[in-house]
Design a protein around this motif. Sequence first.
Motif, PDB file in Angstrom:
ATOM      1  N   SER A  26       0.802  -1.224   0.000  1.00 49.07           N
ATOM      2  CA  SER A  26       0.000   0.000   0.000  1.00 49.07           C
ATOM      3  C   SER A  26       0.837   1.277   0.000  1.00 49.07           C
ATOM      4  O   SER A  26       0.385   2.298  -0.504  1.00 49.07           O
ATOM      5  N   ASN A  27       2.041   1.218   0.580  1.00 48.03           N
ATOM      6  CA  ASN A  27       2.750   2.460   0.878  1.00 48.03           C
ATOM      7  C   ASN A  27       4.154   2.592   0.309  1.00 48.03           C
ATOM      8  O   ASN A  27       4.725   3.685   0.354  1.00 48.03           O
ATOM      9  N   ALA A  28       4.737   1.528  -0.194  1.00 47.31           N
ATOM     10  CA  ALA A  28       6.118   1.587  -0.699  1.00 47.31           C
ATOM     11  C   ALA A  28       6.134   1.920  -2.189  1.00 47.31           C
ATOM     12  O   ALA A  28       5.220   1.558  -2.930  1.00 47.31           O
ATOM     13  N   ASP A  29       7.174   2.588  -2.606  1.00 42.13           N
ATOM     14  CA  ASP A  29       7.392   2.874  -4.037  1.00 42.13           C
ATOM     15  C   ASP A  29       8.063   1.643  -4.646  1.00 42.13           C
ATOM     16  O   ASP A  29       9.257   1.633  -4.944  1.00 42.13           O
ATOM     17  N   ILE A  30       7.272   0.597  -4.799  1.00 48.46           N
ATOM     18  CA  ILE A  30       7.775  -0.728  -5.161  1.00 48.46           C
ATOM     19  C   ILE A  30       8.580  -0.734  -6.461  1.00 48.46           C
ATOM     20  O   ILE A  30       9.700  -1.265  -6.478  1.00 48.46           O
ATOM     21  N   PRO A  31       8.089  -0.158  -7.553  1.00 47.08           N
ATOM     22  CA  PRO A  31       8.886  -0.204  -8.788  1.00 47.08           C
ATOM     23  C   PRO A  31      10.265   0.462  -8.642  1.00 47.08           C
ATOM     24  O   PRO A  31      11.264  -0.098  -9.083  1.00 47.08           O
ATOM     25  N   SER A  32      10.314   1.616  -7.996  1.00 47.79           N
ATOM     26  CA  SER A  32      11.610   2.295  -7.838  1.00 47.79           C
ATOM     27  C   SER A  32      12.562   1.505  -6.955  1.00 47.79           C
ATOM     28  O   SER A  32      13.748   1.390  -7.257  1.00 47.79           O
ATOM     29  N   ILE A  33      12.043   0.978  -5.858  1.00 43.25           N
ATOM     30  CA  ILE A  33      12.879   0.181  -4.960  1.00 43.25           C
ATOM     31  C   ILE A  33      13.371  -1.072  -5.686  1.00 43.25           C
ATOM     32  O   ILE A  33      14.552  -1.405  -5.633  1.00 43.25           O
ATOM     33  N   GLY A  34      12.452  -1.735  -6.373  1.00 46.67           N
ATOM     34  CA  GLY A  34      12.802  -2.987  -7.057  1.00 46.67           C
ATOM     35  C   GLY A  34      13.804  -2.808  -8.172  1.00 46.67           C
ATOM     36  O   GLY A  34      14.768  -3.574  -8.281  1.00 46.67           O
ATOM     37  N   ILE A  35      13.615  -1.815  -9.014  1.00 45.16           N
ATOM     38  CA  ILE A  35      14.549  -1.589 -10.124  1.00 45.16           C
ATOM     39  C   ILE A  35      15.908  -1.147  -9.597  1.00 45.16           C
ATOM     40  O   ILE A  35      16.949  -1.613 -10.072  1.00 45.16           O
TER      41      ILE A  35
END
Length: 157
Positions: A26-35
């Motif tokens: 719900s709250n993490a910037d998942i794509p940026s963190i993952g890439i």
Amino acid sequence: MKRVGNELLAASRSGSMAQFAMVLNSNADIPSIGISALGEYARVLPKTDRPIYYTGMINFIARYASREAPKYPVARFIVTSQSKEDPRGTYVDSRITLENGSSYDVRWLVVRRGNTYKVRDAQVIGFWMTSFLDTLFQSFISDNGGNPKALVVALNR
């Protein structure tokens, strides 16, 4: 950020991996963190494999958090200040107080995504959390022939 902190506090108290995953989703910037965590290997991972990679990454982080949370029982989370937004995002400072009375500061980096903000990183005791993830993931890929799909498989076991 206060809401996110309270959600993380509830997840910590529950010890539930699923609850941590829900808060992260719900709250993490998942794509940026993952890439970012893939580093130079990001260009090798097909875009079609990214959703399963992101799911595995969130589960990995949630599993780790749920295992570690009982070691650091949190009594209170308070937001203490925030910076003005700049091109990197906005920094939000907070103080975490443990049940034993000790406390430490956490600096959150939040970024605007559409009409909302997402957590991009957190600095605890001077260390940014995503740098640990970057090192761990990139080392794993390197140790497995430079193939990021090996990481995707490992994260989703």
